[in-house]
Design a protein around this motif. Structure first.
Motif, mmCIF file in Angstrom:
data_model
loop_
_atom_site.group_PDB
_atom_site.id
_atom_site.type_symbol
_atom_site.label_atom_id
_atom_site.label_comp_id
_atom_site.label_asym_id
_atom_site.label_seq_id
_atom_site.Cartn_x
_atom_site.Cartn_y
_atom_site.Cartn_z
ATOM 1 N N LYS A 9 0.818 -1.202 0.000
ATOM 2 C CA LYS A 9 0.000 0.000 0.000
ATOM 3 C C LYS A 9 0.855 1.256 0.000
ATOM 4 O O LYS A 9 0.507 2.268 -0.609
ATOM 5 C CB LYS A 9 -0.931 -0.016 1.208
ATOM 6 C CG LYS A 9 -1.956 1.102 1.185
ATOM 7 C CD LYS A 9 -2.935 0.966 2.314
ATOM 8 C CE LYS A 9 -3.951 2.088 2.287
ATOM 9 N NZ LYS A 9 -4.917 1.980 3.381
ATOM 10 N N PHE A 48 -17.128 -4.497 -6.356
ATOM 11 C CA PHE A 48 -16.429 -4.580 -5.075
ATOM 12 C C PHE A 48 -16.773 -5.849 -4.312
ATOM 13 O O PHE A 48 -15.882 -6.590 -3.863
ATOM 14 C CB PHE A 48 -16.755 -3.338 -4.232
ATOM 15 C CG PHE A 48 -15.775 -3.098 -3.134
ATOM 16 C CD1 PHE A 48 -14.521 -2.579 -3.396
ATOM 17 C CD2 PHE A 48 -16.107 -3.407 -1.833
ATOM 18 C CE1 PHE A 48 -13.604 -2.372 -2.374
ATOM 19 C CE2 PHE A 48 -15.197 -3.202 -0.800
ATOM 20 C CZ PHE A 48 -13.940 -2.683 -1.071
ATOM 21 N N ASN A 49 -18.058 -6.152 -4.148
ATOM 22 C CA ASN A 49 -18.446 -7.336 -3.384
ATOM 23 C C ASN A 49 -18.049 -8.624 -4.096
ATOM 24 O O ASN A 49 -17.706 -9.613 -3.449
ATOM 25 C CB ASN A 49 -19.953 -7.316 -3.117
ATOM 26 C CG ASN A 49 -20.350 -6.272 -2.103
ATOM 27 O OD1 ASN A 49 -19.542 -5.866 -1.267
ATOM 28 N ND2 ASN A 49 -21.582 -5.805 -2.165
ATOM 29 N N LEU A 52 -14.209 -9.072 -3.459
ATOM 30 C CA LEU A 52 -13.917 -9.391 -2.062
ATOM 31 C C LEU A 52 -14.443 -10.764 -1.673
ATOM 32 O O LEU A 52 -13.855 -11.438 -0.823
ATOM 33 C CB LEU A 52 -14.481 -8.311 -1.138
ATOM 34 C CG LEU A 52 -13.775 -6.954 -1.182
ATOM 35 C CD1 LEU A 52 -14.240 -6.087 -0.025
ATOM 36 C CD2 LEU A 52 -12.258 -7.099 -1.143
ATOM 37 N N SER A 70 -9.618 5.783 -4.963
ATOM 38 C CA SER A 70 -10.661 6.023 -3.966
ATOM 39 C C SER A 70 -11.026 4.763 -3.180
ATOM 40 O O SER A 70 -11.702 4.851 -2.162
ATOM 41 C CB SER A 70 -11.917 6.572 -4.650
ATOM 42 O OG SER A 70 -12.456 5.611 -5.559
ATOM 43 N N ARG A 71 -10.559 3.596 -3.647
ATOM 44 C CA ARG A 71 -10.905 2.332 -2.985
ATOM 45 C C ARG A 71 -9.730 1.729 -2.216
ATOM 46 O O ARG A 71 -9.837 0.617 -1.696
ATOM 47 C CB ARG A 71 -11.390 1.319 -4.030
ATOM 48 C CG ARG A 71 -12.806 1.543 -4.513
ATOM 49 C CD ARG A 71 -13.816 1.325 -3.406
ATOM 50 N NE ARG A 71 -15.150 1.051 -3.927
ATOM 51 C CZ ARG A 71 -16.194 0.736 -3.175
ATOM 52 N NH1 ARG A 71 -16.056 0.667 -1.858
ATOM 53 N NH2 ARG A 71 -17.373 0.502 -3.715
ATOM 54 N N ARG A 73 -8.357 2.363 0.702
ATOM 55 C CA ARG A 73 -8.642 2.072 2.106
ATOM 56 C C ARG A 73 -9.613 0.893 2.232
ATOM 57 O O ARG A 73 -9.419 -0.008 3.058
ATOM 58 C CB ARG A 73 -9.216 3.315 2.801
ATOM 59 C CG ARG A 73 -9.401 3.126 4.307
ATOM 60 C CD ARG A 73 -10.031 4.378 4.919
ATOM 61 N NE ARG A 73 -9.201 5.545 4.716
ATOM 62 C CZ ARG A 73 -8.184 5.872 5.517
ATOM 63 N NH1 ARG A 73 -7.900 5.116 6.557
ATOM 64 N NH2 ARG A 73 -7.483 6.957 5.271
ATOM 65 N N ASP A 74 -10.657 0.883 1.397
ATOM 66 C CA ASP A 74 -11.651 -0.189 1.476
ATOM 67 C C ASP A 74 -11.055 -1.550 1.122
ATOM 68 O O ASP A 74 -11.495 -2.580 1.642
ATOM 69 C CB ASP A 74 -12.812 0.100 0.511
ATOM 70 C CG ASP A 74 -13.548 1.379 0.864
ATOM 71 O OD1 ASP A 74 -13.576 1.734 2.060
ATOM 72 O OD2 ASP A 74 -14.084 2.030 -0.053
ATOM 73 N N ALA A 75 -10.073 -1.547 0.228
ATOM 74 C CA ALA A 75 -9.483 -2.808 -0.238
ATOM 75 C C ALA A 75 -8.162 -3.112 0.459
ATOM 76 O O ALA A 75 -7.384 -3.943 -0.026
ATOM 77 C CB ALA A 75 -9.273 -2.747 -1.752
ATOM 78 N N ASP A 77 -7.135 -4.829 3.070
ATOM 79 C CA ASP A 77 -6.799 -6.214 3.427
ATOM 80 C C ASP A 77 -6.428 -7.022 2.183
ATOM 81 O O ASP A 77 -5.482 -7.821 2.208
ATOM 82 C CB ASP A 77 -7.964 -6.877 4.154
ATOM 83 C CG ASP A 77 -8.186 -6.317 5.551
ATOM 84 O OD1 ASP A 77 -7.253 -5.672 6.081
ATOM 85 O OD2 ASP A 77 -9.280 -6.519 6.098
ATOM 86 N N GLU A 107 -17.147 -0.407 -9.897
ATOM 87 C CA GLU A 107 -17.142 -0.113 -8.465
ATOM 88 C C GLU A 107 -15.733 0.035 -7.893
ATOM 89 O O GLU A 107 -15.506 -0.139 -6.705
ATOM 90 C CB GLU A 107 -17.931 -1.182 -7.696
ATOM 91 C CG GLU A 107 -19.391 -1.239 -8.130
ATOM 92 C CD GLU A 107 -20.143 -2.416 -7.546
ATOM 93 O OE1 GLU A 107 -19.572 -3.123 -6.687
ATOM 94 O OE2 GLU A 107 -21.303 -2.645 -7.947
#
Length: 283
Positions: A9, A48-49, A52, A70-71, A73-75, A77, A107
């Protein structure tokens, strides 16, 4: 030229501008291959879902990841796992993601993954629940959005499998279908049917299943029918509906009652109603 495949990251954050160059210019020049296609043995998953869910259920299937800034932080892991396992990922902009997926509904997250495994009918039955169970048999349903919606409903209600003609099963589940399924594709077994419908029905009956064909009219009212413990719902193609000869081979023909203001439900909506009725009957 710096390596466009980022490994952690921190690299992603520090290298945002180089990473967001056109994929065609950066990745294609580095790897000598078209960036618009996954390799022959991979499928491009997006949403996204959907991505994941693959990470949660089959992380070993992930081969490459593309993510929008923009993703990150969400991704986090997923990207950490990629770094730890030497799986390349790139931070790109939305225009690149649209080029990769040929869709606007990516997404912010795309992955090239190994396809879902496809089971033979007998192989699935050997693993199927011994008592109550439900599965969906699709006859000619090709629209990826309908297929994705059916996968989502199948996963939601806990039906164990989606049965497809062998030729259709071999095509696999597309990225568009996976996105609409919202992760459901990873929770449903994909099963390839035999060539002759009667052979499939014979095998299913031998294992205690009963095939219920859905017809627009002339079938038993779904809400008055006594549903078997082990059910295979047979649904027809979007336009033509259930093949008449196939419907006649089924153990029962079922209709979903309505006002008559429209001819019938969309196949994905019909699947959701049928699955809800099946699992309501088991409570």
């Amino acid at each position: 030229m710096s390596n466009p495949w980022l490994k952690n990251k921190g690299d992603a954050e520090r290298s945002r501008k180089p990473a967001e160059r056109s994929i065609g210019a950066a990745e294609g020049a580095e790897r000598g291959e078209s960036p618009a296609r996954p390799s022959r043995d991979e499928v491009r998953w997006y949403g996204f879902n959907a991505v994941l869910a693959t990470f949660a259920q089959r992380p070993e299937a992930i081969r490459k990841v593309y993510v929008s800034g923009s993703r990150l932080r969400d991704a986090a892991d997923l990207l950490k796992w990629c770094a730890d396992n030497r799986i390349g990922y790139r931070v790109v902009d939305d225009a690149d993601l649209e080029r990769l997926t040929k869709a606007q509904h990516h997404e912010g997250l795309v992955a090239d993954v190994l396809p879902l495994p496809v089971l033979d009918l007998q192989e699935w039955l050997d693993k199927a629940p011994a008592t109550r169970d439900c599965a969906i048999w699709l006859d000619g349903v090709g629209n990826p959005h309908n297929l994705g919606a059916i996968l989502r409903s199948t996963a939601h209600f806990g039906a164990s499998a989606l049965l497809l003609p062998a030729s259709r099963a071999a095509q696999g589940i597309s990225g568009a279908a996976a996105r609409v399924a919202e992760g459901g594709a990873e929770h449903v077994r994909i099963v390839a049917l035999r060539e002759r419908p009667i052979d499939n029905l014979t095998i299913l009956r031998r294992h205690g299943y009963r095939a219920l064909a859905t017809v627009v009219e002339g079938g038993t009212n779904l809400f008055r029918a006594e549903l078997p413990d082990k059910t295979v719902w047979m649904l027809g193609a979007e336009g033509e509906g259930m093949d008449r000869s196939l419907a006649e081979l089924a153990d029962t023909r079922i209709s979903i009652p309505g006002t008559g203001h429209v001819e019938s439900l969309n196949v994905a909506n019909a699947a959701a109603v049928l699955l809800a009725a099946s699992f309501a009957a088991t409570e």
